[in-house]
Enzyme design. Structure first.
Site, mmCIF file in Angstrom:
data_model
loop_
_atom_site.group_PDB
_atom_site.id
_atom_site.type_symbol
_atom_site.label_atom_id
_atom_site.label_comp_id
_atom_site.label_asym_id
_atom_site.label_seq_id
_atom_site.Cartn_x
_atom_site.Cartn_y
_atom_site.Cartn_z
ATOM 1 N NE ARG A 46 -1.118 -16.537 36.861
ATOM 2 C CZ ARG A 46 -2.089 -17.079 36.115
ATOM 3 N NH1 ARG A 46 -2.534 -16.440 35.038
ATOM 4 N NH2 ARG A 46 -2.621 -18.235 36.433
ATOM 5 C CE1 TYR A 98 21.873 -4.344 34.746
ATOM 6 C CE2 TYR A 98 19.849 -5.303 33.891
ATOM 7 C CZ TYR A 98 20.859 -5.284 34.832
ATOM 8 O OH TYR A 98 20.858 -6.192 35.850
ATOM 9 C CG ASP A 170 15.423 0.786 30.266
ATOM 10 O OD1 ASP A 170 15.125 1.638 31.135
ATOM 11 O OD2 ASP A 170 15.880 -0.335 30.551
ATOM 12 C CE LYS A 195 18.305 -0.735 39.185
ATOM 13 N NZ LYS A 195 17.573 -1.805 38.585
HETATM 14 O O1 P1T Z 1 16.869 -5.248 38.038
HETATM 15 P P1 P1T Z 1 15.564 -5.138 37.327
HETATM 16 O O2 P1T Z 1 14.496 -4.476 38.101
HETATM 17 O O3 P1T Z 1 15.151 -6.427 36.718
HETATM 18 O O4 P1T Z 1 15.814 -4.104 36.104
HETATM 19 C C1 P1T Z 1 16.645 -4.364 35.023
HETATM 20 C C2 P1T Z 1 17.149 -3.080 34.431
HETATM 21 C C3 P1T Z 1 16.541 -2.572 33.299
HETATM 22 N N1 P1T Z 1 16.946 -1.418 32.729
HETATM 23 C C4 P1T Z 1 17.958 -0.696 33.251
HETATM 24 C C5 P1T Z 1 18.360 0.576 32.582
HETATM 25 C C6 P1T Z 1 18.597 -1.132 34.409
HETATM 26 O O5 P1T Z 1 19.580 -0.379 34.913
HETATM 27 C C7 P1T Z 1 18.198 -2.365 35.022
HETATM 28 C C8 P1T Z 1 18.854 -2.884 36.238
HETATM 29 N N2 P1T Z 1 20.097 -2.299 36.543
HETATM 30 C C9 P1T Z 1 20.877 -2.628 37.600
HETATM 31 C C10 P1T Z 1 20.574 -3.571 38.496
HETATM 32 C C11 P1T Z 1 22.135 -1.859 37.726
HETATM 33 O O6 P1T Z 1 22.776 -1.873 38.791
HETATM 34 O O7 P1T Z 1 22.493 -1.191 36.762
#
Ligand code: P1T
Length: 377
Positions: A46, A98, A170, A195
């Protein structure tokens, strides 16, 4: 070094045991110690994992930071930032972030006595007005998901420095290929590596990058204490993926630009939102702080019935949450990614139920346009 040279090499060296050119997946939960207190710097999975630290170094270099701290999801990475504030503190957030970020802050973190103000950070005066004596952190997302509004990075960094606040951006939508917030004086960059960084829709991950030694120490402590670490295999997949980030981003953008222009002159489309279009109200700011405009295009049609019919008819685009992968996706933010955001709130920043978000992939542009065109008929 140039971006792609760094992307391919930073944080990685041939494996010391075998010379393997690609960093191995270190699948181990623990490490042998020679005697009490004597070890090779690795104690427990971890806390330390070489595949993970290679990825962390790699993305830190791409984001022009001194350190990267990886997490098991983008939301876990954002959650770790809450370790920098405490009960009674106030956080200012870009209003159209988001939906999962909204949910984490407003539904979960408020239970721990942290207070949030939701502000349209397109105008820096709104941010300045929202600062209170207990404000500690400013959280922005630029461009936002899915409204693609843009916040001026230099202005945010300067207001935060003047008021002794931690600034966070972000950077998921741009990826480090198109935007480096730390270069503008921002303290922390956060990504959903699910992403563009990973780009193949086969992992969930997150990462935080900073230049600030104290923040690095605190977040690494939080990473180990909260324990939301990514698996070595997910780190390996992401490390494999950053090698092609530049070429992927170029193609995402090439396709997205063509689609945005196509939609702009389509009769069935009411409006198109894409920072690369001169019709985007913040196109000039986008050009100033971004090196490209990315692969996300949002647009509005007449009504929700037309949204449903579009979603049903597309064949190359897949109806799905997420974005930034090689395949093109279509999403209805109101009922999918932003379902947790109350109607009144989302409508205040223009997120209405006739908005469609496209994550433009790397397929042949002719096929993508033909798909959209026939679905709009
Ligand atoms: O899904 P995750 O890896 O936990 O990420 C969250 C997140 C954080 N910041 C932005 C700008 C994001 O778009 C997301 C996740 N977004 C999607 C799942 C979506 O479809 O927009």
């Amino acid at each position: 070094m140039g971006f792609s040279t760094d992307a391919i090499h930073a944080g990685q060296q041939p494996d010391l045991t075998t010379g393997a050119v690609i960093t191995p997946v270190y699948l181990t939960s623990t490490y042998a110690q020679e005697e009490l207190g004597v070890h090779k710097g690795y104690e427990y999975g971890r806390t330390h994992n070489l595949t993970r630290s290679s990825l962390e170094k790699n993305i830190a270099v791409l984001e022009k930071g001194r350190a990267g701290i990886a997490f098991s999801s983008g939301i876990a990475a954002i959650h770790s930032l809450m370790g920098l504030v405490k009960s009674g503190d106030h956080v200012i957030v870009t209003d159209s972030v988001y939906g999962g970020t909204y949910r984490l802050f407003e539904m979960i973190m408020t239970q721990y006595g942290i207070e949030f103000s939701w502000v349209d950070t397109r105008d820096i005066k709104n941010l300045e007005k929202a600062i209170k004596s207990n404000t500690k952190l400013v959280y922005t997302e630029t461009p936002t998901n899915p409204m693609l509004t843009i916040t001026d990075l230099s202005e945010v960094a300067s207001v935060c420095k003047k008021n002794n606040l931690i600034s966070v951006v972000d950077n998921t939508f741009m990826s480090p290929y198109f935007q480096n917030p730390l270069n503008f004086g921002i303290d922390i960059v956060v990504h959903s590596s699910t992403k563009y960084l990973n780009g193949h829709s086969d992992i969930i991950g997150g990462i935080v990058v900073t230049n600030n030694e104290q923040i690095d120490r605190k977040l690494r402590y939080t990473q180990n204490s909260l324990g939301a670490v990514p698996s070595p295999f997910d780190c390996w997949l992401t490390l494999r993926s950053t090698k092609t980030l530049a070429v992927r981003m170029e193609r995402h953008e090439f396709n997205a630009k063509k689609i945005a222009s196509f939609l702009e002159q389509h009769r069935a489309v009411k409006s198109v939102i894409y920072p690369g279009l001169s019709s985007h109200p913040q196109h000039e700011l986008a050009k100033k702080q971004m090196r490209g405009f990315g692969g996300i295009v949002s647009f509005k049609v007449e009504n929700f019935e037309l949204v449903k019919s579009f979603m049903k008819k597309v064949k190359v685009f897949t109806l799905a949450e997420s974005l930034g992968g090689v395949e093109s996706l279509v999403c209805h933010p109101v009922t999918m990614t932003h379902e947790s955001v109350p109607k009144e709130k989302r409508e205040s920043f223009g997120l209405t139920d006739n908005l469609i978000r496209l994550s433009v992939g790397l397929e042949d542009i002719e096929d993508l346009i033909e798909d959209i065109n026939s679905a709009l008929k």
